[in-house]
Design an enzyme around this catalytic site. Structure first.
Site, PDB file in Angstrom:
ATOM      1  N   GLU A 115       0.836  -1.215   0.000  1.00 13.96           N
ATOM      2  CA  GLU A 115       0.000   0.000   0.000  1.00 13.96           C
ATOM      3  C   GLU A 115       0.858   1.247   0.000  1.00 13.96           C
ATOM      4  O   GLU A 115       0.581   2.211  -0.709  1.00 13.96           O
ATOM      5  CB  GLU A 115      -0.928   0.000   1.224  1.00 13.96           C
ATOM      6  CG  GLU A 115      -1.973   1.124   1.209  1.00 13.96           C
ATOM      7  CD  GLU A 115      -1.530   2.418   1.883  1.00 13.96           C
ATOM      8  OE1 GLU A 115      -2.252   3.410   1.765  1.00 13.96           O
ATOM      9  OE2 GLU A 115      -0.454   2.447   2.520  1.00 13.96           O
ATOM     10  N   GLU A 116       1.903   1.239   0.828  1.00 19.35           N
ATOM     11  CA  GLU A 116       2.701   2.461   0.983  1.00 19.35           C
ATOM     12  C   GLU A 116       3.380   2.877  -0.315  1.00 19.35           C
ATOM     13  O   GLU A 116       3.687   4.042  -0.508  1.00 19.35           O
ATOM     14  CB  GLU A 116       3.752   2.280   2.096  1.00 19.35           C
ATOM     15  CG  GLU A 116       3.162   1.993   3.472  1.00 19.35           C
ATOM     16  CD  GLU A 116       2.383   3.170   4.072  1.00 19.35           C
ATOM     17  OE1 GLU A 116       2.201   4.193   3.391  1.00 19.35           O
ATOM     18  OE2 GLU A 116       1.946   3.025   5.228  1.00 19.35           O
TER      19      GLU A 116
ATOM     20  N   HIS B 271       4.570   6.974   9.950  1.00 18.40           N
ATOM     21  CA  HIS B 271       5.712   6.865   9.033  1.00 18.40           C
ATOM     22  C   HIS B 271       7.045   7.261   9.663  1.00 18.40           C
ATOM     23  O   HIS B 271       7.984   7.608   8.953  1.00 18.40           O
ATOM     24  CB  HIS B 271       5.482   7.702   7.759  1.00 18.40           C
ATOM     25  CG  HIS B 271       4.367   7.193   6.888  1.00 18.40           C
ATOM     26  ND1 HIS B 271       4.098   7.728   5.648  1.00 18.40           N
ATOM     27  CD2 HIS B 271       3.467   6.204   7.081  1.00 18.40           C
ATOM     28  CE1 HIS B 271       3.065   7.089   5.103  1.00 18.40           C
ATOM     29  NE2 HIS B 271       2.661   6.156   5.962  1.00 18.40           N
TER      30      HIS B 271
HETATM   31 ZN   LIG Z   1      -1.436   2.960   6.090  1.00 21.30          ZN
END
Ligand SMILES: [Zn+2]
Length: 468
Positions: free
Chosen positions: A325-326, A424
């Site tokens: 996803e990232e 993050h």
């Molecule tokens: Zn996420």
């Protein structure tokens, strides 16, 4: 708040006991939803899932050996959790792996800067780039800069992201990271730095992917920690500043990522699917606890409680732990692999906003005044969750392409006031997760998912009627 130990209650046993006196069928759907909720609040399976994932696998950068290990672990864990069927699918990606990342002020006053390379960034030479910086307090100031005006310079955007409950400021600030490098390059810049998209004041940079545009030179790009961005602001206010940047990431264009799925077959309409998901990959600086190990624990933990119900709910329930996803692969890859199935997905939802408590939920368009939503609201009110006035228009990046293909969505809204303090960064670790708040999420998701899988509503029709 931190957990010092893991409670020992076994939720599955509690659920079976709770359901024992009245067989399903005699019990109303609402009563079962209440029992699922109350069982989830006492259950620690999800919390232990997250503890094991973040401890034994750790970070799960897309396309790396670590992400592969996470997929293997998740598949085995779901197989032992009572689902009817568990499998994984692979898809090709370009993996991006961080290298050295060093930055410093060279003049007027030499000092180290804390940075992290943006995902997808190209490398500098091993010796790095040293150049004068051009500071923009607003991203829109950079966009107003004339072509060529940044020739030979490192562009620095120091715009701050505000702290808000629902995290909407992140979407607004996203172009700074996503598009900033190409916009700076079009104006002649040779590298790009931006103030981290974070709301903390810690000396940690926030990772995140960037997207180079085809018509701009690809320049090295990194995020500065918030204090370092402010330091450059103050230095630049005093005169010319020269900065050195070294980034040595590498790419592997022949990498793979995985989607891990688990299903509970519907007892009456098995061809209709309620899909709930989260992403299994993470950034590499922390251990991906709040982003998105918590989401994995929430959807898997909720579905596991439903898997224990006999008979199963009417519709098939599918849990999807998305990969990559990232790095922007998960949603499009899944929608492509499952394009023919999309018309059979009755409803989808995603958990990808940390582990804090849910405070609101958004009904699918046109569904607010239905027995399903009334029953869900009754079940969630004791958890401190209210029905938002606006309908759900999205539920997360992993399912956005399915939604675009016509799949209706429902959404939960979590308290995100401190989400972007940690998001993050190297601080995204297990100790940040409160087991009670995680359990509140699982309770809400278990009730929502069960009622949706048990509902006879056609959410597509409701949405179509609502748009007229
Ligand atoms: Zn996420």
């Amino acid at each position: 708040m931190r957990a010092t130990h893991i409670p020992a209650a076994c939720g599955l046993a509690l659920l079976l006991i709770a359901l024992a006196p009245t067989a399903r069928g005699q019990d109303s759907d609402a009563a079962i939803a209440h029992k699922l909720r109350d069982t989830a609040l006492k259950d620690d399976w999800g919390y232990r899932f997250l503890e094991t994932l973040t401890t034994t696998v750790g970070q799960r950068l897309a396309g790396t050996e670590a992400e592969a290990r996470a997929a293997t672990w998740a598949e085995a864990t779901l197989k032992s959790a009572g689902f009817d069927e568990v499998h994984r699918e692979s898809f090709p990606i370009t993996a991006w792996v961080r290298g050295r990342e060093e930055a410093s002020v060279v003049s007027p006053s030499p000092q180290r800067l804390v940075v992290t390379a943006l995902g997808g960034s190209v490398a500098t030479t091993p010796e790095g780039i040293t150049a004068e910086i051009a500071v923009f307090h607003l991203y829109s100031d950079l966009l107003r800069a004339a072509p060529g005006s940044l020739a030979g310079k490192i562009a620095v955007v120091t715009e701050a992201m505000p702290r808000v409950m629902d995290g909407a400021s992140y979407g607004a600030a996203n172009p700074i990271r996503r598009l900033g490098p190409s916009e700076a390059a079009k104006r002649g810049a040779i590298a790009y730095l931006h103030r981290s998209l974070g709301t903390d004041n810690h000396r940690l940079a926030h990772a995140g992917a960037t997207n180079y545009e085809a018509d701009a030179p690809r320049i090295p790009a990194a995020a500065l920690s918030v204090p370092d961005a402010e330091q450059l602001d103050r230095l630049a206010a005093r005169g010319k500043v020269r900065v050195k940047l070294v980034l040595t990431p590498t790419e592997d264009a022949s990498a793979k990522s995985w989607t891990v799925s688990a299903e509970i077959k519907g007892s009456e309409r098995p061809d209709e699917i309620v899909l709930i998901g989260a992403h299994l990959d993470s950034w590499d600086l922390g251990t991906g606890a709040i982003d998105d190990g918590a989401g994995d624990a929430i959807v898997a933990g909720a579905a596991r409680l439903i898997a224990a119900l006999k008979p199963h709910p009417k519709r098939t329930l599918r849990v999807v732990l998305f990969g990559a996803e990232e790095m922007n692969y998960s949603g499009p890859a899944y929608a492509k692999m499952h394009a023919e199935e999309a018309p059979h997905i009755a409803l989808a939802a995603e958990s990808d906003f940390g582990a804090r408590n849910i405070y609101a939920f958004l009904a699918p368009p046109g569904a607010a005044e239905t027995p399903f939503i009334h029953s869900l609201a009754d079940t969630l009110t004791p958890l401190g969750i209210f029905l938002a006035r606006e309908p759900a228009q999205n539920s997360g990046d992993d399912i956005a392409p399915l939604h675009a293909a016509g799949v209706p969505v429902i959404a939960m809204r979590q308290n995100g006031l401190d989400y972007f303090d940690i998001h993050h960064t190297a601080d995204d670790t297990f100790d940040k997760v409160d087991p009670h708040e995680l359990a509140q999420n699982i309770a809400a998701w278990a009730a929502m998912t069960y009622l949706a899988a048990q509902s006879d509503l056609d959410f597509r029709k409701l949405a179509a009627n609502a748009s007229h």
